[in-house]
Design an enzyme around this catalytic site. Sequence first.
Site, PDB file in Angstrom:
ATOM      1  N   ASN A 277      85.765  -3.881   5.882  1.00  0.00           N
ATOM      2  CA  ASN A 277      85.101  -2.588   5.676  1.00  0.00           C
ATOM      3  C   ASN A 277      85.950  -1.490   6.329  1.00  0.00           C
ATOM      4  OD1 ASN A 277      83.455  -0.348   5.732  1.00  0.00           O
ATOM      5  ND2 ASN A 277      81.628  -1.439   6.450  1.00  0.00           N
TER       6      ASN A 277
ATOM      7  N   CYS B 194      80.601   6.077   5.911  1.00  0.00           N
ATOM      8  CA  CYS B 194      81.158   5.282   4.798  1.00  0.00           C
ATOM      9  C   CYS B 194      80.964   5.971   3.447  1.00  0.00           C
ATOM     10  CB  CYS B 194      80.531   3.898   4.779  1.00  0.00           C
ATOM     11  SG  CYS B 194      80.874   2.983   6.280  1.00  0.00           S
TER      12      CYS B 194
ATOM     13  N   HIS C 116      81.086   0.279  -2.249  1.00  0.00           N
ATOM     14  CA  HIS C 116      81.562   0.296  -0.865  1.00  0.00           C
ATOM     15  C   HIS C 116      81.857  -1.138  -0.444  1.00  0.00           C
ATOM     16  CE1 HIS C 116      82.044   0.976   3.283  1.00  0.00           C
ATOM     17  NE2 HIS C 116      80.798   0.754   3.662  1.00  0.00           N
TER      18      HIS C 116
END
Length: 326
Positions: free
Chosen positions: A274, A110, A244
């Site tokens: 996500n 990520c 994020h």
Amino acid sequence: MSFSIIGTGSGFPERVVTNDDLAQLLDTSDEWIRPRTGIRERRVATKETVLDLALAAARNALDSSGIGPEELDCILCATLRGDYFTPSLACLLQGALGADCPAFDINGACSGFLYALDVADCYFARGKAQKIMVVAAEMMSKLVDWKDRSTCVLFGDGAGAVVLGPGNDLLSIKVTAKGGAELLRAPNVHGNSPFDETEELPCVVYMNGQEVYKFAVSSMQRDVQEVVQQAGLTLEDVNYILPHQANIRIIDAAAHKLKMPRERILTNIDRHGNTSGAGIPALLDECARAGTFHRGDILVMSSFGSGLTTGACVLRWSGAGKEQKE
Ligand code: COA
């Protein structure tokens, strides 16, 4: 000399999967998912490949930068998995765009987009490039276990891209790693070697949600404070944080610890979940096109993920694309 962002882009699959859609497949509900994560829906690939998403984001970014693919000196793709082990996603993208430059993938999970920006920064610092394309593209729907309700509801598919040119808009950047597979992992395919005596692990995401949650909040707070200080600024100078997009509660908790007004924290997790490394550049593109940023705005990006990795940077916005405000 470092870089300025001169173009942004994003690309998503067509299919929208809502929390109610998931409740048809799993023992879950919108009432469980939304308050714990902030996610309402996500995009999930049906016919699209990872390359399709990367290509859409890359073409949008080139279009907004006003340059052609032949001007690119390097293509960096941040991805956990392209469509092939080899060629890399970046090489396939280079071919599909008709570019003529080196191309390679970076796996920072990520935090991959921030890792790729850090590498791009080194190319500019050495004068090795005039134009670099960074694309983060992820197909988490092919990595999660669709029978595991504690992970599959969290993720979505998508891509985000930026075109970078020489400039001084990157004010600071840091990436970190704390290596280990205990808390968050997705094992590779086992293959069928007749000599292999290692244990076959399921090729799907495993996550210790609560421990990752704690790591995420504390690392985000630490990284944002450090990069802002490194840039010679204070948190009051920051116009927007692009965190994020993993969980709205992580974002809210980090914002609270940083004492940042919530309206300065940008999110689109409600619509995308996500999407791993693609989340920040896709959010950047959405906000750039919506005219959220003004020339001179100070933006902070901050990410965390498997590795465990983290990345954060401070950027001055000098106006990528055609839609930005003075
Ligand atoms: N629907 C309904 N119930 C669910 C569920 C779902 N999708 N997922 C888990 N549950 C259940 C669990 O089985 C458990 O039930 P039990 O108490 O009967 O055993 C209960 O809900 C609580 O589970 P728990 O895992 O303790 O929930 P949580 O409050 O920790 O929230 C996360 C789970 C994943 C939302 C949270 O831990 C989190 O966001 N972690 C960070 C994840 C992250 O950001 N990862 C990205 C890394 S890049």
